[in-house]
Design a protein around this motif. Structure first.
Motif, short mmCIF file in Angstrom:
data_model
loop_
_atom_site.label_atom_id
_atom_site.label_comp_id
_atom_site.label_asym_id
_atom_site.label_seq_id
_atom_site.Cartn_x
_atom_site.Cartn_y
_atom_site.Cartn_z
N ASP A 282 -2.07 5.97 16.08
CA ASP A 282 -1.03 5.54 14.79
C ASP A 282 0.35 5.79 15.61
OD1 ASP A 282 -3.44 4.49 13.54
OD2 ASP A 282 -3.12 5.76 11.78
N THR B 257 -0.77 -7.12 17.74
CA THR B 257 -0.52 -6.83 16.36
C THR B 257 -0.53 -5.82 15.05
OG1 THR B 257 -0.23 -9.37 15.96
CG2 THR B 257 0.32 -7.93 14.35
N ARG B 258 0.74 -5.02 15.19
CA ARG B 258 0.17 -3.44 14.23
C ARG B 258 0.38 -4.47 12.72
NH1 ARG B 258 0.15 0.21 18.33
NH2 ARG B 258 0.04 1.96 16.43
N THR B 259 -0.49 -3.15 11.88
CA THR B 259 -0.67 -3.41 11.22
C THR B 259 -0.17 -2.03 9.69
OG1 THR B 259 -2.28 -4.63 11.13
CG2 THR B 259 -1.94 -4.10 8.54
N VAL C 281 0.02 0.76 7.61
CA VAL C 281 -0.53 1.73 6.79
C VAL C 281 -0.26 2.70 5.48
CG1 VAL C 281 -2.75 1.35 8.07
CG2 VAL C 281 -1.24 3.62 8.35
N THR D 257 1.75 2.11 11.54
CA THR D 257 1.87 1.54 11.67
C THR D 257 0.19 1.93 12.43
OG1 THR D 257 2.83 1.19 13.87
CG2 THR D 257 3.59 -0.10 11.51
#
Lengths: 248, 204
Positions: free
Chosen positions: B27, B4-6, B8, B203
């Motif tokens: 990233d 899972t990537r968030t 930013v 992300t």
């Protein structure tokens, strides 16, 4: 045997080297008065040159052995913030492959030089130099007080590449021994050139010949609208700059 | 793998506007063509040493192909990987045709275009914010722009292959400064003659 233990002996030894050397220089093109030649250099593999040339100079780069590769970069002398833009040089004429009539455009919409003649047909605008060739161009630039970031994408002469429809790019090697490409200078230039292999053809290179002579009346056979507007922009800048001169 | 990537960073670049950001090593940057057929001019620099910059020529020579797509490694002049294209829904992006400028527009379309908005103005606007200038601008990437080269060397910007919502993803290999000009060109098909916004998502 010269004794180099004393300054006098070392001086004699140093001076004797020039007397014993047999430097090779390019042949004078037939029909050209040798006394009019401005530049005549034979650049060996790994060598480079940095030369300032005036408007109306004709430059001949030659591949005497059919093995050289000339990585060329141009900046406007006295205003080196204006420099060769390889992308515009292919995009504006709608043509990736150099031949007679092709303008080498600056990033300011002006012609730095035009290809007048070409007997090689093996040139490349897409791949740039090897790391060693880039370093040589950086050294040539440094001799002119410039920095590596002043050296943008360059053109490779005498070692060609061609693009397939799927975008794949392949080397086409060198043209014939003795091939030449002549450029006409439209604005005073700082010419940087490095003799180094092509990244898609890393065979060792041979000698590169560089000649230049005055030819202010020479004109390129190119009447494309993009070329005419580029020349128009160039002439306007040149004419305006003449006013910088202090009247005698 | 479905790590899972968030997000930013998630920004929309207006039509015709510049944009810039540093994307940290590891990233990923998604470039999303919101309305389709919008050229996104892009330059990359090592964030740690901005003299170490993207080279279209080194990138082309290393991959032996003029088109950028999934797997393309975007390199500096010295060959250092800056970013890698890890996903691409279009399949063919340009890196030979450079950026439009007010000056080159006069050659390509006529002198009436001299004061139209152009990518070099956007690049300079973004570059100046990072202490970079004109000397630092070199041949760039044109995401979503289609420039075929025909067998005789004829090349030109032709109709794009993108569509609304199409996306590409770049993974930063080192901390990378990304400069973007959301191309304002209205005289050729790179934008379908109608510049539109794009979305940039980073992300981690």
């Amino acid at each position: 045997m010269t004794n180099t233990h004393s300054p006098a002996g070392a001086r004699a030894h140093a001076r004797a080297q020039a007397e014993a050397a047999t430097p090779t220089t390019p042949d004078t093109p037939p029909g050209l008065d040798p006394t009019t030649i401005l530049v005549a250099q034979r650049i060996p593999p790994g060598g480079y040159a940095n030369i300032v040339l005036g408007r109306g100079t004709r430059i001949r780069l030659a591949d005497p052995s059919g093995t050289t590769c000339a990585h060329l970069f141009l900046l406007r002398a006295e205003s080196p913030w204006e420099r060769l833009n390889v992308a515009d040089t292919v995009k504006v004429p709608w043509q990736a492959y150099l031949s007679a009539g092709h303008p080498l455009l600056s990033d300011q919409g002006r012609v730095l030089a035009t290809v007048l003649t070409d007997t090689s047909g093996h040139h490349d605008t897409l791949c740039g130099p090897t790391t060693d060739g880039r370093h040589q161009l950086h050294l040539a630039a440094a001799k002119e007080g410039l920095e590596p970031r002043d050296v943008g994408p360059s053109i490779a002469l005498f070692r060609g590449a061609r693009v397939a429809p799927n975008g794949a790019i392949e080397s086409t090697g060198n043209g014939d021994a003795g091939a030449t490409i002549d450029l006409l200078v439209h604005l005073p230039l700082t010419l940087l050139v490095a003799n180094a292999p092509h990244p898609l053809d890393d065979r060792p290179t041979g000698d590169l010949d560089l000649l230049a002579w005055p030819a202010p009346a020479d004109r390129a056979g190119n009447d494309d609208p993009e070329y005419r507007r580029a020349v128009e922009n160039t002439e306007a800048a040149w004419t305006a700059a003449l006013n910088r001169e202090v009247p005698a | 793998m479905t790590a899972t990537r968030t997000a930013v960073l998630d920004e929309t670049v207006p039509a015709r506007a510049p944009w810039s950001a540093i994307v940290r090593a590891g990233d990923q940057l998604d470039v999303i063509d919101l309305h389709g057929n919008q050229a996104v001019d892009c330059l990359l620099y090592s964030a740690a040493d901005r003299t170490d910059r993207y080279s279209a020529q080194a990138t082309i020579a290393a991959q032996r192909n003029i088109f950028l797509t999934t797997g393309s490694v975007l390199r500096t002049e010295g060959g250092t990987p800056l970013m890698t294209v890890v996903a691409d829904e279009v399949g063919n992006h340009d890196t030979i045709a450079g950026a439009c400028s007010q000056e080159s527009n006069t050659l390509r379309y006529g002198h009436h275009t001299r004061h139209q908005h152009a990518c070099v103005e956007n690049f300079l606007t973004a570059a100046l914010e990072w202490g970079l200038g004109k000397r630092d601008l070199v041949s760039n990437i044109n995401w979503f722009m289609n420039v075929p080269v025909e067998p005789d060397g004829t090349l030109g910007i032709v109709d794009g292959l993108s569509a609304p919502g199409k996306k590409l993803t770049l993974r930063a290999e080192i901390d990378t400064l990304v400069l973007v000009s959301n191309c304002p060109q209205i005289n050729n098909p790179c934008n379908g003659f109608d510049p539109t916004p794009v979305r940039m998502v980073v992300t981690r």
